[in-house]
Design a protein around this motif. Structure first.
Motif, short mmCIF file in Angstrom:
data_model
loop_
_atom_site.label_atom_id
_atom_site.label_comp_id
_atom_site.label_asym_id
_atom_site.label_seq_id
_atom_site.Cartn_x
_atom_site.Cartn_y
_atom_site.Cartn_z
N SER A 49 0.85 -1.19 0.00
CA SER A 49 0.00 0.00 0.00
C SER A 49 0.88 1.24 0.00
CB SER A 49 -0.92 0.01 1.22
OG SER A 49 -1.82 -1.09 1.19
N TRP A 50 0.49 2.25 -0.78
CA TRP A 50 1.32 3.45 -0.89
C TRP A 50 0.47 4.64 -1.34
CZ3 TRP A 50 2.06 5.36 -5.98
CH2 TRP A 50 1.69 4.47 -7.00
N SER A 51 1.03 5.81 -1.19
CA SER A 51 0.33 7.05 -1.55
C SER A 51 1.29 7.96 -2.30
CB SER A 51 -0.18 7.77 -0.29
OG SER A 51 -1.10 6.97 0.41
N GLY A 52 0.73 8.87 -3.05
CA GLY A 52 1.54 9.87 -3.73
C GLY A 52 2.37 9.30 -4.84
N ALA A 53 3.57 8.86 -4.50
CA ALA A 53 4.50 8.31 -5.49
C ALA A 53 5.36 7.25 -4.83
CB ALA A 53 5.36 9.42 -6.10
N ARG A 54 5.86 6.37 -5.65
CA ARG A 54 6.75 5.32 -5.14
C ARG A 54 7.91 5.11 -6.11
NH1 ARG A 54 7.03 0.20 -7.04
NH2 ARG A 54 5.74 -0.23 -8.87
N LEU A 55 8.99 4.54 -5.60
CA LEU A 55 10.15 4.22 -6.43
C LEU A 55 9.87 2.91 -7.16
CD1 LEU A 55 12.96 5.09 -3.85
CD2 LEU A 55 12.45 6.35 -5.96
N ALA A 56 9.56 3.00 -8.44
CA ALA A 56 9.23 1.82 -9.21
C ALA A 56 10.48 1.10 -9.69
CB ALA A 56 8.35 2.19 -10.40
N GLU A 57 11.56 1.87 -9.95
CA GLU A 57 12.80 1.25 -10.40
C GLU A 57 13.96 2.13 -9.97
OE1 GLU A 57 13.28 -0.57 -14.46
OE2 GLU A 57 14.73 1.07 -14.68
N VAL A 58 14.98 1.50 -9.41
CA VAL A 58 16.23 2.18 -9.07
C VAL A 58 17.34 1.41 -9.77
CG1 VAL A 58 17.84 2.79 -7.24
CG2 VAL A 58 15.37 3.07 -6.89
N ARG A 59 18.00 2.06 -10.73
CA ARG A 59 18.97 1.37 -11.58
C ARG A 59 20.30 2.13 -11.56
NH1 ARG A 59 19.28 2.05 -17.17
NH2 ARG A 59 17.21 2.97 -17.09
N PRO A 60 21.19 1.77 -10.62
CA PRO A 60 22.50 2.43 -10.58
C PRO A 60 23.44 1.84 -11.62
CG PRO A 60 21.86 1.48 -8.44
CD PRO A 60 21.01 0.86 -9.48
#
Length: 794
Positions: free
Chosen positions: A184-195
């Motif tokens: 569950s989340w609100s607003g925005a979330r980190l869908a992908e982090v690609r370093p």
């Protein structure tokens, strides 16, 4: 801000058809149908005897997993059902409403479900259609594709070796094999982090590519921090992607095992109260293919690959824990291995797998999951391949251990050399994946490391793929047709696959086979999946070793021959460095108890091959060839000293001696011509050569064992209890050829620290046996626990 709730409790398994007689079985999630039925006592262990043959119905049945869970509405705007792994053709239903249909074991899924959740009890159902029904429908629509087996694995994105292999059982699984839960989340979330981590001169550079999923259009700020350096990016209303760049001054570099340390740094990316961490290592990697070469460079240093092929460690991957992987990785590292090739008939492995590789400095060559067959490129398969590749390339892009993406295993060779073209009749076979789709995805998402279209491969589509003069080759004429001495005729650039079979440890065979242990016993043969495997084992003894008359002799001699074959091949190829830049043995591990090419068997026991690998993959190695000794130095310091060469009679008497000053520079090979006095025997069947440089010694014979007048073994042996087990001391009164100790015959949990030791008269060897039991000391020093080639006739 987000919250996650795993949904791993209360699952019930049932067959979709009442005729199957399976209903109301408690299920473990993550898991699969086979392990659930096994835990319920409804099937026999498919790894034992020939039980596998009576379980094929499981893969041809539709299965239903169902659970009920309580839910209380919260203040979040969105709730997703997150499925990390569904195996494979699944229909997902929540409270009677179908959410999705999936058909790919190699990817994850996320479905918005908040609108379907209700306060109180909710019911989640996952129905898995038969993998056979799915593949047969695709095959009927797309047309047959050639491959080595009749099983239809190219028509589904699933672990191919589930459908059986020449070392594996046919156990076609279904189930929720990786975690499942609600986020569950609100607003925005980190869908992908690609370093994307690179070196720019002495400095480390991190380009963090972030993708944001959002339910509101408010501006948001993303920050990243590593090694005391930070950066931030502000996403405008509606913005969904950001790039943050960080430069770390002169970080300590990450190195492969044997080349330096493996420092890891925690990179943290934040979006509001949500944070994601990745452990990264600073290093560069390039692939040099100049003039047909295939040489990996890490931090601008060429690395001689001492590799092993990795297959799934269990046909039921949910049983492979981090502890089990750590044990297997420890066995690889202790054998001198510096690279694991994740073979294309298996999986993209777990986070634990790559964590351990990063920590131990074990390089990873990652095949995309395509192996030994022609694969259709039509829909829906092409879209599934693209989705899984995008997800997994992004998932693994930050891993310092990952040094190569490879398009497939043997599919290019198959089309070129295995007669596929006529059978294909113009149908697609995978070229669009290996030459177009996959390299474009790697170039877009992970340009920090090389891509290679397949193995074997010579560097261009119009070249013969298995040419020793270019790129990577696989050597399978040895084992299938040729004696292992043929390795000496090869001068390859890189050997990515070669191997030789041997049976599993005695205790492993005894656990898995309830009936008679005989080489030709039906249950023993069931645990030999290679075509004419046992015939090749016996023919492979050739003139190297005598033909066995008993099971005990068969077991020892074929295990010994496996070890000798691979030691000879690796020694040959290492002596050719830097022209040859690496070897990857088939294979490190097994997925069940079987006679195979592995160094570690399906119960995790080290076969004699493992001890040979440790010897031939050592940093420093002496290789006696025709007329020369190769002084192989894969260490950081020069190896210099006096090479002592002694020609002995079999009674140990020195017949000739030469001492040659030698120096092998770091990461190099020095060739020393054998002086005639020691290199030319008066009696090839009655003499041997001992070469010693510092603490390294090797013993070479001038003729095969069957032509050597080996004396009947005589020795003094003593076993005494010590902390943690026993110390066994053997002192030779005559030559002892390939002395070995097999304590698992007395205690299945026992192991020994060394074996395959050749002693000259008067020399001693000390073996340490680890065991938690009290053993009979006399049994530890007697047949069939203590063995050598020239032991006294019983």
């Amino acid at each position: 801000m987000s919250s996650y709730r795993p949904l791993h409790d209360g699952w019930i398994l049932m067959a979709a058809s009442p005729d199957a007689g399976v209903a109301g079985v408690a299920a473990t999630v993550p898991g699969c149908v086979h392990t659930d039925l096994l835990a319920a006592g409804m099937i026999e262990d498919p790894y034992l005897d020939d039980n596998e043959t009576r379980l094929s119905w499981i893969g041809r049945t539709d299965w239903i997993y169902e659970t009920a869970f309580e839910w209380v509405p919260d203040d979040h705007e969105r709730t997703d059902l997150v499925c990390r792994g569904l195996d494979t053709a699944a229909t997902v239903t929540l409270n009677g409403v179908q959410i999705a249909e999936t058909a790919n074991q190699h990817r994850s899924y996320r479905f918005p479900v908040r609108h379907l959740l209700r306060e109180g009890t909710n019911t989640l159902t996952v129905r898995f259609g038969s993998a056979y029904a799915y593949t047969e429908a695709r095959r009927a629509a797309l047309g047959e594709r050639p491959g080595p087996y009749t099983e239809p694995y190219p028509f589904i994105r699933k672990m191919a070796c589930n459908f059986g292999w020449d070392w594996g059982p046919t156990v076609v699984t279904a189930g929720i094999w990786r975690p499942i839960g609600l986020e569950s989340w609100s607003g925005a979330r980190l869908a992908e982090v690609r370093p994307l981590v690179t070196m720019r001169g002495a400095d480390g550079h991190v380009e963090v590519r972030v993708r944001v999923e959002r339910v509101t259009e408010d501006p948001v700020t993303v920050t990243a921090e590593v090694a005391g350096v930070s950066a931030e990016a502000r996403l405008a209303p509606g913005g969904r992607e950001a790039v943050l760049e960080l430069t770390v001054p002169e970080p300590e570099r990450w190195w492969p095992r044997g080349y330096g340390a493996q420092p890891l740094h925690e990179l943290t990316v934040r979006l509001g109260e949500e944070s994601v961490t990745r452990r990264i290592g600073f290093r560069s990697v390039q692939l040099d293919t100049t003039d047909g070469a295939f040489t990996l460079h890490v931090n601008d240093v060429p690395v001689f690959v001492r590799g092993v092929n990795w297959i799934p460690d269990d046909c039921f991957p949910n049983r492979v824990t981090r502890e089990r992987l750590a044990g297997r990785f420890g066995q690889a590292a202790d054998a001198g291995v510096n690279l694991l090739r994740v073979w294309g008939g298996g999986l993209y492995e777990s986070e634990d797998f790559y964590d351990l590789a990063d920590e131990l400095g074990l390089l990873v060559w990652q095949d995309f999951p395509f192996a030994c067959a022609a694969y259709p490129e039509e829909e829906p398969l092409r879209s599934e391949v693209e989705a899984e590749a995008r997800e997994n390339v992004a998932r693994l892009a930050h891993r310092p251990s990952l040094v190569l993406w490879c398009g497939n295993n043997e599919n290019i060779e198959g089309r070129a050399d295995w007669g596929w073209q006529e059978e294909l009749a113009g149908r697609s076979w995978g070229a669009g994946y290996y030459y177009d789709l996959l390299p474009s995805i790697v170039a877009e998402l992970d340009p920090t490391r090389p891509y290679w279209p397949g193995s074997p491969y010579s560097g261009a589509p119009d070249l013969p793929p298995n040419d020793p003069a270019r790129g990577t080759i696989h050597i399978w004429d040895v084992w299938n047709r040729e004696d292992y001495s043929r390795y000496g005729a090869y001068t390859p650039r890189f050997v990515a696959e070669f191997g030789f079979q041997g049976p599993a440890a005695y205790a492993t065979m005894r656990r898995a086979i309830s009936g008679e242990l005989a080489a030709d016993a039906p249950l023993v043969l069931h645990h030999q999946k290679a075509i004419d495997g046992n015939g090749k084992l016996l023919r492979g003894l050739g003139e190297h070793l005598p033909q066995p008359e008993t099971f005990d002799d068969w077991h020892y001699l074929t295990q010994l021959n496996q070890a000798r074959a691979i030691e000879f091949g690796i020694g040959r190829f290492r002596s050719l460095a830097p022209h040859c830049a690496g070897t990857i043995v088939w294979q490190l591990n097994d997925c069940w108890p079987v006679t195979s090419w592995s160094a570690v068997d399906g119960d995790g026991r080290r076969k004699p091959l493992w001890y040979a690998l440790r010897r031939v993959y050592a940093d420093r190695l002496l290789v006696v060839g025709d007329g020369s000794v190769a002084v192989v130095n894969d260490g950081d310091e020069p190896w210099r000293g006096e090479l002592e060469l002694v020609r002995h009679s079999l009674a140990g008497e020195p017949l000739a001696k030469e001492v040659v000053a030698v120096e092998a520079a770091p990461r190099s090979v020095a060739a020393v011509a054998l002086p005639a006095a020691v290199g030319t025997p008066d009696d090839p069947g009655g003499e041997l050569l001992a070469a010693r440089l510092g603490e390294s010694r090797t013993v070479a014979f001038f003729a095969e064992d069957t032509r050597v007048a080996l004396p009947e073994a005589a020795y003094d042996a003593q076993a005494e209890p010590v902390e943690g087990g026993y110390r066994v001391t053997v002192t030779a009164r005559t030559l002892l050829r390939e002395l070995a100790l097999f304590p698992d015959r007395l205690d299945p949990a026992a192991s020994v620290d060394d074996m395959l030791v050749t002693l000259l008269p008067g020399e001693s060897a000390v073996f340490h046996v680890a065991t938690g039991r009290r053993l009979d000391p006399a049994a530890l020093t007697a047949f069939p626990v203590l063995r050598c080639v020239n032991e006294a006739r019983r």
